[in-house]
Scaffold this active site. Structure first.
Site, mmCIF file in Angstrom:
data_model
loop_
_atom_site.group_PDB
_atom_site.id
_atom_site.type_symbol
_atom_site.label_atom_id
_atom_site.label_comp_id
_atom_site.label_asym_id
_atom_site.label_seq_id
_atom_site.Cartn_x
_atom_site.Cartn_y
_atom_site.Cartn_z
ATOM 1 N N SER A 1 0.795 -1.232 0.000
ATOM 2 C CA SER A 1 0.000 0.000 0.000
ATOM 3 C C SER A 1 0.823 1.276 0.000
ATOM 4 C CB SER A 1 -0.954 -0.009 1.196
ATOM 5 O OG SER A 1 -0.245 -0.181 2.404
ATOM 6 N N HIS B 1 -5.198 -2.991 -2.921
ATOM 7 C CA HIS B 1 -4.824 -2.066 -4.011
ATOM 8 C C HIS B 1 -4.674 -2.758 -5.359
ATOM 9 C CE1 HIS B 1 -4.240 1.211 -1.173
ATOM 10 N NE2 HIS B 1 -3.769 0.281 -0.359
ATOM 11 N N LYS C 1 -11.570 0.914 -1.970
ATOM 12 C CA LYS C 1 -10.588 1.507 -2.878
ATOM 13 C C LYS C 1 -11.168 1.547 -4.292
ATOM 14 C CE LYS C 1 -7.477 1.301 0.689
ATOM 15 N NZ LYS C 1 -6.794 0.484 1.684
#
Ligand SMILES: *Cc1c(COP(=O)(O)O)cnc(C)c1O
Length: 382
Positions: free
Chosen positions: A182, A210, A236
């Site tokens: 991250s 991610h 996200k």
């Protein structure tokens, strides 16, 4: 004055002296790319909303429709009366997208990891983690009571040494890594980790917060690997809120019956589930959109003369926290919001700018940002 306030003030003063105090700054999101802070409009290069889906008309409409049909909140834990049909639909969709038998949705990614790890590992077990895994995996490991060990970042020889030395003394072994790290944006070597896990009978947990929506046509970093525990977040590229894990049916059944952060907390609001389903529809049907964040990050790394980006995250490591803050302030003066990341989020001496790219960033602005960062770095060196 009392001892509690004394404690808090003393602690804050110590953190402030080391440039480590954190401040909330009221920030309104204006659209996919712009924020308003202190009365100024800034273009953000700090959001994890890689596909800008938090602002997408179809995702917003799905959230509103779910509220209108089902209300604002789940009303109870999922095991009581909060198991909304939209949640099971979302779980089926996630499992299919990740190529797994089943899925479990949690209140957030943080809650997912703090629930998964203690469900699968306990006092007689080993949890082996990359040293840069997300804080919530470490928290899960601590809660589990298992022996927790870390290997040097992406260092498979070190991981192997630790397994060779310690695996035998433990009943089960969970191996945990981020798929896309991250704060660094690099990828875990999942081919080697998968082989190590197989050799030492370790259960591989990949946190792909991610990776989903960004790498491997959006399927995430685990695509093509036989990963028994694929964890991620809905906050996200999915653009909303919530967490999930995809795994085999018995593992998901066990998690749903044992994970404390699933049992003792209220179900995800219907709006989050509705929005996430709409976001998955878009990810599955718009490959051209999904390809964009990585392409934008690669334009930036080319302009900066950095190694080619492997995800939508590019770090600019400057060392001391004060330097990262100064660079971030200089960019803010140019109309860019790029967050400074400091210890303990990253290791001591590696404070950085963390630049994130989204599908909607215009190339012209990426060129301007790269020039502004170069100028800022020159000013720091002077
Ligand atoms: C953001 C993040 C989480 C936490 O997810 P939330 O849904 O925001 O709680 C977990 N792991 C990684 C690697 C993350 O980047």
């Amino acid at each position: 004055m009392n001892s509690l306030d004394d404690f808090a003030r003393g602690k804050l003063a110590g953190l402030e002296a080391r440039d480590l105090r954190r401040w909330l700054k009221p920030t309104a999101r204006l659209d996919a790319l712009h924020l308003e802070r202190d009365g100024r409009r800034l273009m953000t290069f700090s959001c994890n909303d890689y596909l800008n889906l938090s602002q997408h008309p179809r995702v917003r409409a799905a959230a509103k429709a779910a509220i209108d049909a089902h209300g604002a909140g789940a009303g109870a834990s999922r095991l009581v009366t909060g198991d909304h049909p939209l949640l099971s639909e979302l779980e089926r969709r996630l499992a299919a997208f990740k190529g797994a038998e089943a899925a479990c949705v949690f209140g957030s990614g943080y809650l997912a990891n703090t629930g998964i790890v203690p469900t699968l590992a306990g006092r007689d077990d080993l949890v082996l983690m990359d040293e840069l895994v997300h804080s919530c995996i470490r928290a899960g490991a601590r809660l589990s009571g298992a022996r927790a060990m870390t290997f040097r970042h992406n260092d498979m020889a070190h991981a192997r040494d630790l397994l060779a030395a310690h695996r035998g003394a433990h009943r089960h072994c969970l191996i945990a890594t981020d798929g896309v790290f991250s704060m660094d944006g690099d990828l875990a070597p999942l081919d080697e980790l998968t082989a190590l896990a197989r050799e030492f009978d370790g259960w591989l947990l990949v946190d792909d917060a991610h990776g989903l929506g960004v790498v491997n046509e959006g399927h995430g970093s685990t695509r093509g690997f036989d990963t028994p525990l694929q964890m991620g977040t809905l906050s996200k590229s999915i653009g909303g809120y919530g967490g999930y894990v995809c795994a085999s049916a018995p593992v998901i059944d066990l998690i749903k019956t044992r994970a404390a952060s699933f049992i003792y907390t209220t179900g995800l609001p219907p709006a989050c589930a509705g929005a996430a389903i709409a976001a998955l529809d878009i990810i599955e049907s718009e490959p051209e959109l999904v390809a964009r964040p990585l392409a934008k990050a690669r334009l930036f790394t080319r302009l900066m003369g950095l190694p080619e980006a492997t995800s939508a995250i590019v770090p600019i490591v400057v060392g001391a926290p004060g330097r990262a803050m100064e660079l971030s302030r200089a960019l803010e003066a140019e109309g860019f919001l790029v967050g400074a990341i400091r210890p303990p989020t990253v290791p001591e001496g590696t404070a950085r700018l963390r630049v994130t790219f989204t599908a909607a960033h215009p190339d012209t602005e990426i060129v301007r940002l790269a020039a502004a960062i170069r100028a800022g770095l020159r000013a720091l060196a002077a």
